[in-house]
Design a protein around this motif. Structure first.
Motif, PDB file in Angstrom:
ATOM      1  N   ALA A 239       0.705  -1.475   0.039  1.00  0.00           N
ATOM      2  CA  ALA A 239       0.000  -0.080  -0.101  1.00  0.00           C
ATOM      3  C   ALA A 239       0.874   1.322  -0.041  1.00  0.00           C
ATOM      4  O   ALA A 239       0.571   2.328  -0.617  1.00  0.00           O
ATOM      5  N   VAL A 240       1.999   1.392   0.651  1.00  0.00           N
ATOM      6  CA  VAL A 240       2.836   2.361   0.717  1.00  0.00           C
ATOM      7  C   VAL A 240       4.091   2.275  -0.545  1.00  0.00           C
ATOM      8  O   VAL A 240       4.235   3.404  -0.957  1.00  0.00           O
ATOM      9  N   ALA A 241       4.725   1.219  -0.531  1.00  0.00           N
ATOM     10  CA  ALA A 241       5.821   1.247  -1.181  1.00  0.00           C
ATOM     11  C   ALA A 241       5.480   0.520  -2.573  1.00  0.00           C
ATOM     12  O   ALA A 241       6.367   0.553  -3.760  1.00  0.00           O
ATOM     13  N   GLY A 242       4.521  -0.206  -3.043  1.00  0.00           N
ATOM     14  CA  GLY A 242       4.350  -0.504  -4.093  1.00  0.00           C
ATOM     15  C   GLY A 242       4.681  -2.022  -4.198  1.00  0.00           C
ATOM     16  O   GLY A 242       5.046  -2.834  -3.439  1.00  0.00           O
ATOM     17  N   LEU A 243       4.585  -2.502  -5.507  1.00  0.00           N
ATOM     18  CA  LEU A 243       4.877  -4.172  -5.722  1.00  0.00           C
ATOM     19  C   LEU A 243       6.305  -4.274  -5.472  1.00  0.00           C
ATOM     20  O   LEU A 243       6.497  -5.516  -5.264  1.00  0.00           O
ATOM     21  N   TRP A 244       7.151  -3.391  -5.387  1.00  0.00           N
ATOM     22  CA  TRP A 244       8.676  -3.538  -5.171  1.00  0.00           C
ATOM     23  C   TRP A 244       8.587  -4.337  -3.699  1.00  0.00           C
ATOM     24  O   TRP A 244       9.815  -4.852  -3.413  1.00  0.00           O
ATOM     25  N   ALA A 245       7.831  -3.997  -2.970  1.00  0.00           N
ATOM     26  CA  ALA A 245       7.968  -4.584  -1.565  1.00  0.00           C
ATOM     27  C   ALA A 245       7.898  -6.055  -1.406  1.00  0.00           C
ATOM     28  O   ALA A 245       8.280  -6.680  -0.539  1.00  0.00           O
ATOM     29  N   LEU A 246       7.038  -6.726  -2.276  1.00  0.00           N
ATOM     30  CA  LEU A 246       6.952  -7.995  -2.232  1.00  0.00           C
ATOM     31  C   LEU A 246       8.201  -8.837  -2.377  1.00  0.00           C
ATOM     32  O   LEU A 246       8.356  -9.670  -1.770  1.00  0.00           O
ATOM     33  N   PRO A 247       9.197  -8.688  -3.292  1.00  0.00           N
ATOM     34  CA  PRO A 247      10.384  -9.558  -3.389  1.00  0.00           C
ATOM     35  C   PRO A 247      11.320  -9.392  -2.193  1.00  0.00           C
ATOM     36  O   PRO A 247      11.920 -10.211  -1.758  1.00  0.00           O
ATOM     37  N   VAL A 248      11.239  -7.948  -1.531  1.00  0.00           N
ATOM     38  CA  VAL A 248      11.826  -7.695  -0.572  1.00  0.00           C
ATOM     39  C   VAL A 248      11.340  -8.697   0.769  1.00  0.00           C
ATOM     40  O   VAL A 248      12.184  -8.994   1.496  1.00  0.00           O
ATOM     41  N   LEU A 249      10.090  -8.674   0.828  1.00  0.00           N
ATOM     42  CA  LEU A 249       9.457  -9.289   2.040  1.00  0.00           C
ATOM     43  C   LEU A 249       9.630 -10.986   1.736  1.00  0.00           C
ATOM     44  O   LEU A 249       9.470 -11.677   2.842  1.00  0.00           O
ATOM     45  N   CYS A 250       9.666 -11.403   0.497  1.00  0.00           N
ATOM     46  CA  CYS A 250       9.683 -12.722   0.157  1.00  0.00           C
ATOM     47  C   CYS A 250      11.213 -13.428   0.633  1.00  0.00           C
ATOM     48  O   CYS A 250      10.859 -14.695   1.190  1.00  0.00           O
ATOM     49  N   VAL A 251      12.008 -12.825   0.687  1.00  0.00           N
ATOM     50  CA  VAL A 251      13.239 -13.406   0.984  1.00  0.00           C
ATOM     51  C   VAL A 251      13.322 -14.080   2.386  1.00  0.00           C
ATOM     52  O   VAL A 251      13.626 -15.232   2.684  1.00  0.00           O
ATOM     53  N   PRO A 252      13.058 -13.183   3.185  1.00  0.00           N
ATOM     54  CA  PRO A 252      13.149 -13.722   4.827  1.00  0.00           C
ATOM     55  C   PRO A 252      12.032 -15.030   5.000  1.00  0.00           C
ATOM     56  O   PRO A 252      12.432 -15.760   5.843  1.00  0.00           O
ATOM     57  N   LEU A 253      10.986 -14.913   4.444  1.00  0.00           N
ATOM     58  CA  LEU A 253      10.077 -15.922   4.352  1.00  0.00           C
ATOM     59  C   LEU A 253      10.460 -17.070   3.909  1.00  0.00           C
ATOM     60  O   LEU A 253      10.312 -18.247   4.581  1.00  0.00           O
ATOM     61  N   LEU A 254      11.317 -17.016   2.668  1.00  0.00           N
ATOM     62  CA  LEU A 254      11.769 -18.310   2.070  1.00  0.00           C
ATOM     63  C   LEU A 254      12.932 -18.697   3.087  1.00  0.00           C
ATOM     64  O   LEU A 254      12.997 -20.002   3.204  1.00  0.00           O
ATOM     65  N   LEU A 255      13.787 -18.048   3.597  1.00  0.00           N
ATOM     66  CA  LEU A 255      14.904 -18.695   4.537  1.00  0.00           C
ATOM     67  C   LEU A 255      14.200 -19.200   5.748  1.00  0.00           C
ATOM     68  O   LEU A 255      14.810 -20.169   6.144  1.00  0.00           O
ATOM     69  N   THR A 256      13.065 -18.565   6.236  1.00  0.00           N
ATOM     70  CA  THR A 256      12.690 -19.057   7.425  1.00  0.00           C
ATOM     71  C   THR A 256      11.912 -20.401   7.050  1.00  0.00           C
ATOM     72  O   THR A 256      12.116 -21.343   8.103  1.00  0.00           O
ATOM     73  N   GLN A 257      11.387 -20.465   5.842  1.00  0.00           N
ATOM     74  CA  GLN A 257      10.639 -21.624   5.473  1.00  0.00           C
ATOM     75  C   GLN A 257      11.734 -23.123   5.326  1.00  0.00           C
ATOM     76  O   GLN A 257      11.625 -23.876   5.684  1.00  0.00           O
ATOM     77  N   LEU A 258      12.929 -22.636   4.836  1.00  0.00           N
ATOM     78  CA  LEU A 258      14.059 -23.541   4.740  1.00  0.00           C
ATOM     79  C   LEU A 258      14.416 -24.068   6.020  1.00  0.00           C
ATOM     80  O   LEU A 258      14.701 -25.022   6.195  1.00  0.00           O
ATOM     81  N   ALA A 259      14.578 -22.972   6.899  1.00  0.00           N
ATOM     82  CA  ALA A 259      15.051 -23.360   8.108  1.00  0.00           C
ATOM     83  C   ALA A 259      14.074 -24.398   8.868  1.00  0.00           C
ATOM     84  O   ALA A 259      14.415 -25.355   9.645  1.00  0.00           O
ATOM     85  N   PHE A 260      12.640 -23.845   8.899  1.00  0.00           N
ATOM     86  CA  PHE A 260      11.901 -24.880   9.463  1.00  0.00           C
ATOM     87  C   PHE A 260      11.782 -26.183   8.901  1.00  0.00           C
ATOM     88  O   PHE A 260      11.760 -27.256   9.544  1.00  0.00           O
ATOM     89  N   ARG A 261      12.076 -26.359   7.378  1.00  0.00           N
ATOM     90  CA  ARG A 261      12.187 -27.633   6.726  1.00  0.00           C
ATOM     91  C   ARG A 261      13.359 -28.431   7.289  1.00  0.00           C
ATOM     92  O   ARG A 261      13.302 -29.785   7.699  1.00  0.00           O
ATOM     93  N   ARG A 262      14.407 -27.790   7.590  1.00  0.00           N
ATOM     94  CA  ARG A 262      15.582 -28.540   8.317  1.00  0.00           C
ATOM     95  C   ARG A 262      15.388 -29.118   9.482  1.00  0.00           C
ATOM     96  O   ARG A 262      15.596 -30.175  10.191  1.00  0.00           O
ATOM     97  N   TYR A 263      14.518 -28.324  10.468  1.00  0.00           N
ATOM     98  CA  TYR A 263      14.326 -28.379  11.881  1.00  0.00           C
ATOM     99  C   TYR A 263      13.381 -29.721  11.688  1.00  0.00           C
ATOM    100  O   TYR A 263      13.420 -30.679  12.590  1.00  0.00           O
TER     101      TYR A 263
END
Length: 412
Positions: A208-232
């Motif tokens: 809403a504030v920064a536009g669609l460029w915010a999506l890839p920025v926010l995706c990376v931490p989520l993907l890393l968290t998902q990878l860590a959860f898979r390993r756990y």
């Protein structure tokens, strides 16, 4: 030889899936007829959901949310009021259409490898995202402070809606009581459920504030968290497999019948769910049930057929203490050793998990493979409710067995 007919899902499951399918068909038809509003935004969120589905590699059956990034992206699109200050014009039908299309595109590689998405989870996502989108529509023009408060309320209601649906589907497929299943789902909300809701809300507010460029920025931490959860999760699976292998030691050595420990563990878990256990308590119960007979390895002569239920109380107690000592050396949580040690105590001195293991072990020891043996075993348990077996545990065991045991189902 003809193949066995596929087992038909319970009626409740079919109704939920039919409702999601009807909503999907209507939304796709509406979107095709009226066209996409703001195609760039729709494409960006559709790609995000598809990437989330692609990142489902390594997910195991039964996970609460195998594609958290896809779920968060779907929720963010449902809660999107603006993009870089421009009012979002998509309605509820377009939200459903984009979510389903993105999920289907991301699922293509999994389907090609024979690992398609779970229909129950897809139905839940369609219905919960639709619920969130419907609730959000009147709030598009709300003032900023109210907007945030309403957004939090919608997130809470959406999480509750998903928990209700998940418990309903599990109730239909397993036959377990609905109350404990719902409590289990609600207890799990502070975990992956709250992470998905929070991520979806943050994505919607950031776009809403920064536009669609915010999506890839926010995706990376989520993907890393998902990878860590898979390993756990992989470490947890290996840990459980190690315990299961230790449990087989008594079978390999000829002290207990083949499959005894796994039957007791599965039935104990079902009874534990019936009595309201969840989370770590259920895991402790399962581990203790798998290892409950390990004390027999210290015996010079095996107990006939491994049936400790008919031994004198002092001998049962000695085997239980020896088993607890062995369990403490394996590195499992101390609570597991306590359950193993106390499984031969009078029930009024036992924790609930020990009561369950003792009753289920006695049933499996005494029942054999015949229906008459099962009835005799239940009669023995009921006659022992003065000291050895807790009445509520025995009745819960009877209820589980009446539904066919751990594979039991009831009509939806």
């Amino acid at each position: 030889m003809s193949a066995a007919p596929a087992l038909r899902p319970p009626r409740t499951v079919l109704l939920v899936q039919a409702a999601a399918a009807a909503l999907t068909a209507a939304s796709l038809g509406w979107t095709l007829w009226h066209g996409l509003a703001q195609p760039g935004i729709a494409l960006a969120f559709g790609l995000l959901i598809a990437v989330g589905e692609l990142a489902r590699w390594g997910a195991r059956p039964g996970e609460r949310e195998p594609a958290p990034l896809g779920a968060a992206g779907a929720l963010a699109y449902a809660l999107l009021g603006k993009s870089a200050g421009e009012t979002a014009e998509h309605g509820v039908p377009q939200v459903v259409a984009v979510v389903v299309a993105g999920a289907l595109v991301g699922a293509v590689p999994h389907v090609a490898l024979g690992r398609g998405p779970d229909p129950d989870q897809m139905a839940r996502r369609v219905l919960t995202v639709s619920f969130a989108a419907v609730c959000f529509q009147p709030l598009r023009t709300a003032a900023a402070p109210r907007h945030v408060l309403y957004l939090l309320l919608i997130l809470a209601l959406t999480a509750l809606c998903d928990a209700v649906l998940a418990a309903l589907l599990l109730r239909a497929r397993t036959g377990y009581p609905y109350g404990p299943l719902l409590r289990d789902e609600l207890r799990a909300l502070p975990g992956v459920g709250s992470a998905v809701c929070a991520s979806g809300a943050v994505m919607a507010l950031a776009v809403a504030v920064a536009g669609l460029w915010a999506l890839p920025v926010l995706c990376v931490p989520l993907l890393l968290t998902q990878l860590a959860f898979r390993r756990y999760a992989a470490v947890r699976r290996t840990y459980r497999q190690t315990i299961a292998s230790l449990a087989r030691a008594t079978e390999v050595a000829g002290y207990t019948p083949p499959g005894h420990a796994h039957r007791v563990a599965a039935l104990s878990r079902a009874v534990g769910r019936e009595l309201g256990l969840a989370g770590e308590d259920l895991t402790v119960l399962e581990y203790a049930a798998l290892m409950h007979d390990i004390g027999q390895l210290s015996l010079v002569d095996p107990v006939p057929e491994g049936a400790t239920a008919l031994l004198p109380a002092a001998e049962q107690r000695r085997i239980a203490l020896l088993g607890g000592a062995v369990v403490r050396r394996t590195g499992v949580p101390a609570a597991v050793a306590v359950v193993v040690e106390r499984q031969a105590d009078p029930y009024y001195e036992q924790p609930l998990a020990a009561r369950i293991v003792r009753a289920v072990n006695a049933y499996d020891d005494l029942s054999g493979e015949s229906a008459q043996g099962g009835l005799r075993a239940l009669e023995h348990l009921r006659l022992g409710t003065a000291r050895d077996y807790h009445p509520a545990v025995v009745e819960s065991l009877v209820g589980v067995l009446a539904r066919g045991g751990v594979e039991g189902r009831v009509p939806g």
